[in-house]
Design an enzyme around this catalytic site. Structure first.
Site, PDB file in Angstrom:
ATOM      1  N   GLY A  91      23.470 -58.204 -83.988  1.00 24.44           N
ATOM      2  CA  GLY A  91      22.650 -58.479 -82.818  1.00 24.44           C
ATOM      3  C   GLY A  91      21.649 -57.363 -82.614  1.00 24.44           C
ATOM      4  O   GLY A  91      21.677 -56.351 -83.310  1.00 24.44           O
ATOM      5  N   GLU A 122      27.755 -49.114 -86.084  1.00 24.69           N
ATOM      6  CA  GLU A 122      26.481 -48.674 -86.677  1.00 24.69           C
ATOM      7  C   GLU A 122      26.476 -48.921 -88.185  1.00 24.69           C
ATOM      8  O   GLU A 122      25.976 -48.110 -88.969  1.00 24.69           O
ATOM      9  CB  GLU A 122      26.229 -47.192 -86.369  1.00 24.69           C
ATOM     10  CG  GLU A 122      26.276 -46.808 -84.906  1.00 24.69           C
ATOM     11  CD  GLU A 122      25.138 -47.395 -84.074  1.00 24.69           C
ATOM     12  OE1 GLU A 122      24.268 -48.074 -84.651  1.00 24.69           O
ATOM     13  OE2 GLU A 122      25.137 -47.173 -82.857  1.00 24.69           O
TER      14      GLU A 122
END
Length: 224
Positions: A9, A87
């Site tokens: 996203g 991440e």
């Protein structure tokens, strides 16, 4: 059966918050896991959310062998039921392959969280490899919003208040780059990303999001 799942996203859609929630839920049921992260804005070896939540994590350096880390924990007698990777867009493609190996050969679930594309709308190498190898790619349902109120789909890099589309792919946000200026990031809808119009530029120009980008005399539809 273990899976490699990629939760993707834009910024501000709750990826890190979900990673922290998943870790909490698994540990609440007596499961044990490892948490990896890279270049978190809160500092090294930490997984943090914009909501203020945080937990210690293993920092993924470019040379880190993720397969070896998991195997070392198992051989040391530590239980590993799941792996969380935040991440993940910053991981090297080879490190994504390590994660796939953890799933296939050790039968351990791996949950990866990351942005798909950079500020130039180009795929991050880690995200590209995840899309290629993941058992499932799941787009988060919490919508980030552009300044105009539309659903945000692009991550824009802002340097000293001005949107830029050139530069190094990986630059941590909310940092003062010295001569290069203050680096920030902002999520935009496609319309305003293509116009290079971040919130500050729109405010300065006093433009309305409802104004169509067409001249009246250029409209192909004749008046009634």
């Amino acid at each position: 059966m273990a899976e490699l799942v990629f939760f993707s996203g834009t910024m501000d859609c709750g990826k890190s918050t979900l990673a922290l929630q998943m870790d909490h839920n698994h540990r609440a049921r007596g499961r044990h896991g490892l948490i990896f992260t890279r270049l978190d804005r809160a500092g090294e070896a930490i997984l943090s959310s914009r909501l203020g939540l945080a937990t210690p994590a293993i920092e993924v350096t470019p040379e880190l062998d993720l397969w070896e880390v998991v195997v070392t924990h198992l051989m040391g007698g530590q239980k590993v039921d799941f792996v969380i990777c935040d991440e993940a867009q910053f991981y090297a493609p080879e490190q994504i392959e390590h994660l796939a190996r953890v799933v296939d050969e050790l039968d351990i679930d791996v949950f990866a969280f990351g942005i798909t594309a950079d500020f130039r709308t180009q795929l991050f190498p880690g995200s590209r490899r995840l899309i290629e190898l993941a058992d499932r790619v799941q787009v988060l349902q919490v919508e980030a919003l552009c300044w105009c109120g539309r659903r945000a789909t692009h991550n824009a890099r802002i340097v000293d208040g001005v949107m830029v589309v050139e530069g190094e792919q990986v630059v941590v946000g909310d940092t003062d780059g010295g001569a290069s200026g203050l680096v920030e990031y902002e999520v935009l809808c496609r319309r305003h990303f293509m116009r290079r119009m971040n919130a500050k530029a729109a405010q300065a120009a006093a433009l309305s999001a409802d104004v169509l980008p067409l001249e009246l005399d250029a409209c192909p539809i004749p008046p009634c």
